[in-house]
Design a protein around this motif. Structure first.
Motif, PDB file in Angstrom:
ATOM      1  N   ARG A 248       0.811  -1.218   0.000  1.00 53.50           N
ATOM      2  CA  ARG A 248       0.000   0.000   0.000  1.00 53.50           C
ATOM      3  C   ARG A 248       0.845   1.269   0.000  1.00 53.50           C
ATOM      4  O   ARG A 248       0.534   2.238  -0.708  1.00 53.50           O
ATOM      5  CB  ARG A 248      -0.921   0.011   1.229  1.00 53.50           C
ATOM      6  CG  ARG A 248      -1.984   1.100   1.178  1.00 53.50           C
ATOM      7  CD  ARG A 248      -2.942   0.950   2.338  1.00 53.50           C
ATOM      8  NE  ARG A 248      -2.341   1.392   3.590  1.00 53.50           N
ATOM      9  CZ  ARG A 248      -2.872   1.170   4.787  1.00 53.50           C
ATOM     10  NH1 ARG A 248      -3.993   0.469   4.883  1.00 53.50           N
ATOM     11  NH2 ARG A 248      -2.286   1.606   5.884  1.00 53.50           N
ATOM     12  N   THR A 249       1.922   1.266   0.750  1.00 56.12           N
ATOM     13  CA  THR A 249       2.757   2.461   0.837  1.00 56.12           C
ATOM     14  C   THR A 249       3.356   2.817  -0.512  1.00 56.12           C
ATOM     15  O   THR A 249       3.334   3.982  -0.931  1.00 56.12           O
ATOM     16  CB  THR A 249       3.873   2.258   1.875  1.00 56.12           C
ATOM     17  OG1 THR A 249       3.294   2.236   3.183  1.00 56.12           O
ATOM     18  CG2 THR A 249       4.900   3.384   1.813  1.00 56.12           C
ATOM     19  N   SER A 251       2.266   1.963  -3.474  1.00 56.71           N
ATOM     20  CA  SER A 251       1.197   2.357  -4.394  1.00 56.71           C
ATOM     21  C   SER A 251       0.750   3.789  -4.142  1.00 56.71           C
ATOM     22  O   SER A 251       0.550   4.580  -5.073  1.00 56.71           O
ATOM     23  CB  SER A 251       0.002   1.406  -4.262  1.00 56.71           C
ATOM     24  OG  SER A 251       0.347   0.100  -4.662  1.00 56.71           O
ATOM     25  N   VAL A 252       0.597   4.158  -2.859  1.00 57.10           N
ATOM     26  CA  VAL A 252       0.142   5.507  -2.516  1.00 57.10           C
ATOM     27  C   VAL A 252       1.173   6.551  -2.922  1.00 57.10           C
ATOM     28  O   VAL A 252       0.836   7.575  -3.530  1.00 57.10           O
ATOM     29  CB  VAL A 252      -0.151   5.601  -1.000  1.00 57.10           C
ATOM     30  CG1 VAL A 252      -0.355   7.057  -0.572  1.00 57.10           C
ATOM     31  CG2 VAL A 252      -1.374   4.782  -0.646  1.00 57.10           C
ATOM     32  N   THR A 255       1.315   7.015  -6.677  1.00 60.38           N
ATOM     33  CA  THR A 255       0.150   7.761  -7.153  1.00 60.38           C
ATOM     34  C   THR A 255       0.292   9.243  -6.836  1.00 60.38           C
ATOM     35  O   THR A 255       0.040  10.114  -7.683  1.00 60.38           O
ATOM     36  CB  THR A 255      -1.133   7.220  -6.499  1.00 60.38           C
ATOM     37  OG1 THR A 255      -1.291   5.838  -6.841  1.00 60.38           O
ATOM     38  CG2 THR A 255      -2.353   7.994  -6.979  1.00 60.38           C
ATOM     39  N   LYS A 314       5.955   9.678   6.655  1.00 56.87           N
ATOM     40  CA  LYS A 314       4.562  10.039   6.383  1.00 56.87           C
ATOM     41  C   LYS A 314       4.284  11.506   6.671  1.00 56.87           C
ATOM     42  O   LYS A 314       3.713  12.225   5.839  1.00 56.87           O
ATOM     43  CB  LYS A 314       3.638   9.148   7.213  1.00 56.87           C
ATOM     44  CG  LYS A 314       2.155   9.439   7.037  1.00 56.87           C
ATOM     45  CD  LYS A 314       1.338   8.444   7.860  1.00 56.87           C
ATOM     46  CE  LYS A 314      -0.152   8.682   7.725  1.00 56.87           C
ATOM     47  NZ  LYS A 314      -0.940   7.656   8.440  1.00 56.87           N
ATOM     48  N   LEU A 440      -3.989  11.782   0.496  1.00 59.40           N
ATOM     49  CA  LEU A 440      -3.745  10.356   0.271  1.00 59.40           C
ATOM     50  C   LEU A 440      -2.615   9.844   1.159  1.00 59.40           C
ATOM     51  O   LEU A 440      -2.713   8.772   1.766  1.00 59.40           O
ATOM     52  CB  LEU A 440      -3.398  10.105  -1.202  1.00 59.40           C
ATOM     53  CG  LEU A 440      -4.541  10.218  -2.216  1.00 59.40           C
ATOM     54  CD1 LEU A 440      -4.006  10.054  -3.635  1.00 59.40           C
ATOM     55  CD2 LEU A 440      -5.614   9.164  -1.931  1.00 59.40           C
ATOM     56  N   ILE A 441      -1.545  10.625   1.235  1.00 60.16           N
ATOM     57  CA  ILE A 441      -0.400  10.221   2.048  1.00 60.16           C
ATOM     58  C   ILE A 441      -0.777  10.166   3.521  1.00 60.16           C
ATOM     59  O   ILE A 441      -0.469   9.198   4.233  1.00 60.16           O
ATOM     60  CB  ILE A 441       0.773  11.198   1.819  1.00 60.16           C
ATOM     61  CG1 ILE A 441       1.326  11.020   0.403  1.00 60.16           C
ATOM     62  CG2 ILE A 441       1.879  10.974   2.844  1.00 60.16           C
ATOM     63  CD1 ILE A 441       2.310  12.089  -0.015  1.00 60.16           C
ATOM     64  N   LEU A 444      -3.350   7.093   4.057  1.00 59.61           N
ATOM     65  CA  LEU A 444      -3.083   5.715   3.646  1.00 59.61           C
ATOM     66  C   LEU A 444      -1.648   5.226   3.806  1.00 59.61           C
ATOM     67  O   LEU A 444      -1.409   4.022   3.774  1.00 59.61           O
ATOM     68  CB  LEU A 444      -3.494   5.535   2.174  1.00 59.61           C
ATOM     69  CG  LEU A 444      -4.964   5.797   1.852  1.00 59.61           C
ATOM     70  CD1 LEU A 444      -5.205   5.695   0.344  1.00 59.61           C
ATOM     71  CD2 LEU A 444      -5.858   4.810   2.596  1.00 59.61           C
ATOM     72  N   LEU A 445      -0.685   6.137   3.949  1.00 55.45           N
ATOM     73  CA  LEU A 445       0.703   5.689   4.028  1.00 55.45           C
ATOM     74  C   LEU A 445       0.958   4.938   5.333  1.00 55.45           C
ATOM     75  O   LEU A 445       0.505   5.358   6.401  1.00 55.45           O
ATOM     76  CB  LEU A 445       1.648   6.889   3.923  1.00 55.45           C
ATOM     77  CG  LEU A 445       3.014   6.605   3.287  1.00 55.45           C
ATOM     78  CD1 LEU A 445       2.838   6.287   1.814  1.00 55.45           C
ATOM     79  CD2 LEU A 445       3.937   7.810   3.451  1.00 55.45           C
TER      80      LEU A 445
END
Length: 464
Positions: A248-249, A251-252, A255, A314, A440-441, A444-445
């Motif tokens: 996930r990290t 990908s985020v 993006t 983060k 987003l960071i 979700l990070l």
């Protein structure tokens, strides 16, 4: 190598109006001087990163630098728009070969997390230095000699790198299964798909969104990208295993990197045109005007590197993105009577410091949980996100600015006023993109581990 590549990306911006006048580029066509580079780089970086892992990172680094030098000569000697774009395409291919090998080597050479953070900070500092000098050198060369020298200046730098690499860098490559190869089909479909999408977006400057000139290339591009995903799912040795994005990290942050560069490259592109065509700055004055941005980025990189061990990747990345968005919003208030000190400089400093702070944080997040086997791949994915973001940002935001300006001009608004309003609108959209990236960071990070994984050691430890 990184200095040379970033120097060439920024050194072109100040000279764009002169290149346009000399070779006869249209406003929309001029974006291909930038997009020809970033599209090939973005489309082939994954192939370059995997090639570096398989065939040797030092070897690919030297090949890429050599090709960059040859392509620089071609661009510098350009006598037509096609020749210029061909030279820029060659430079983009060269970066796709060299850049992942370079960043992958840094990840492998600095195994201690703390030392790697410092190394990536230094790497980012070189990026900021090249970005700053690019604008100044471009102004000097364009004013005092010719825009052609902004490409010829790469030759001595490339030769120096080619002399130093064999003496200072040892070869490294991944251990692979017998018969493992490269996913060329995936590289071809992804690159041509991106080209088609950007071409379609640029066509929207002169054609309605529903016209065949816009819809057909966009449809073809989307189809090719979908085909690439199918190929990656079925390939024995995919260009990029889709499981890579299960983290996930990574990908985020990749993006968010799309948004980051979409805003960043459009900001420098449009503000350069604004300074020269609306405020009538000379190339040298324009180049010197960009100095605070490079200095701000340098300060930001230092702050980001210092705060990462204290507050984490983060927090630094999220604050950096949000602050950069504020800087873009401040800049979007420009008008035809704007002064440098009151209208351009404040936003430039804010944007530079916060964008710089996010650089080492973003790079560390992009390497989160990566094995030594895949360091080149991870570097390639992040750099691809940055380059694809650059291409799409120019295509979308510049198109938005030009369409808005054309609508104003048709209603009788002065050309300079209309163009300035269009640039302001696009900059505000860029600010929104940065804030979305920050959200987003922040949401979700995960906690970022800056240490490369060793799968063999993990297996032994698990067995024990």
């Amino acid at each position: 190598m990184q200095f040379m590549i970033l120097l060439d990306m920024t050194i072109v911006n100040v000279a764009l109006p002169h290149i346009q006048e000399s070779l006869g580029f249209t406003e929309a066509g001029l974006t291909w001087v930038v997009n020809g580079y970033v599209l090939m780089s973005g489309g082939l970086l994954l192939l370059g990163g995997r090639s570096a892992d398989i065939f040797g990172r030092r070897k690919l680094l030297m090949i890429g630098v050599g090709l960059f030098a040859v392509s620089s000569v071609l661009a510098g000697a350009a006598t037509s728009t096609g020749m210029m774009v061909a030279g820029r395409i060659g430079q983009g291919i060269a970066e796709a070969i060299a850049a992942p090998a370079s960043l992958g080597l840094i990840a492998l050479l600095f195994t201690d997390p703390g030392e790697r953070t410092k190394a990536l900070g230094a790497w980012g500092g070189i990026t900021a230095l090249a970005g700053t000098l690019g604008y100044v050198i471009s102004g000097l060369l364009t004013d005092m000699a010719s825009w052609r020298w902004i490409f010829y200046i790469n030759i001595p730098i490339a030769l120096l790198v080619l002399v130093l690499i064999p003496r200072m860098v040892t070869e490294s490559k991944m251990v692979r299964e017998k018969g493992a190869g490269l996913d060329v089909a995936g590289a071809i479909t992804s690159t041509t798909g991106l080209f088609a999408i950007v071409y379609g977006l640029l066509q929207a400057v002169d054609h309605p969104w529903g016209s065949a000139a816009v819809v057909l290339p966009l449809g073809l591009g989307v189809a090719l990208i979908l085909a690439m995903l199918i190929i990656e799912r079925r390939a024995k040795d995919p260009l990029i295993p889709l499981r890579f994005f299960a983290n996930r990290t990574r990908s985020v942050i990749n993006t968010a990197s799309l948004f980051y560069m979409a805003a960043f490259i459009s900001y420098t592109f449009m503000l350069t045109l604004f300074m020269q065509q609306v405020l009538e700055y000379s190339p040298l004055r324009t180049g010197l005007s960009w100095l605070p941005l490079g200095l701000g980025i340098g300060v930001g990189i230092g702050l980001g590197t210092a705060f990462i061990p204290k507050v984490g990747v983060k927090a630094v990345a999220a604050v950096g993105f949000a602050g950069a968005g504020v800087g873009l919003f401040l800049t979007s208030m420009i008008g035809v009577e704007t002064t440098y000190l009151g209208g351009i400089l404040p936003g430039m400093i804010v944007f530079g410091v916060f964008a710089g702070a996010s650089m080492p944080a973003g790079t560390n997040a992009a390497l989160h949980g990566v094995t030594e086997q895949d360091s080149g791949l991870a570097s390639g994915v992040q750099t691809t996100a940055l380059q694809v973001g650059s291409a799409l940002g120019l295509a979308v935001l510049v198109t938005l600015a030009l369409r808005d300006a054309m609508g104003e001009i048709q209603q009788g608004v002065d050309v300079d006023v209309a163009m300035t309003a269009g640039y302001g609108l696009a900059l505000r959209v860029g600010a929104v993109l940065m804030v979305v990236g920050a959200v987003l960071i922040a949401a979700l990070l995960e906690r970022v581990d800056t240490k490369l994984r060793d799968p063999v050691a993990e297996m032994v430890q698990h067995t024990a």
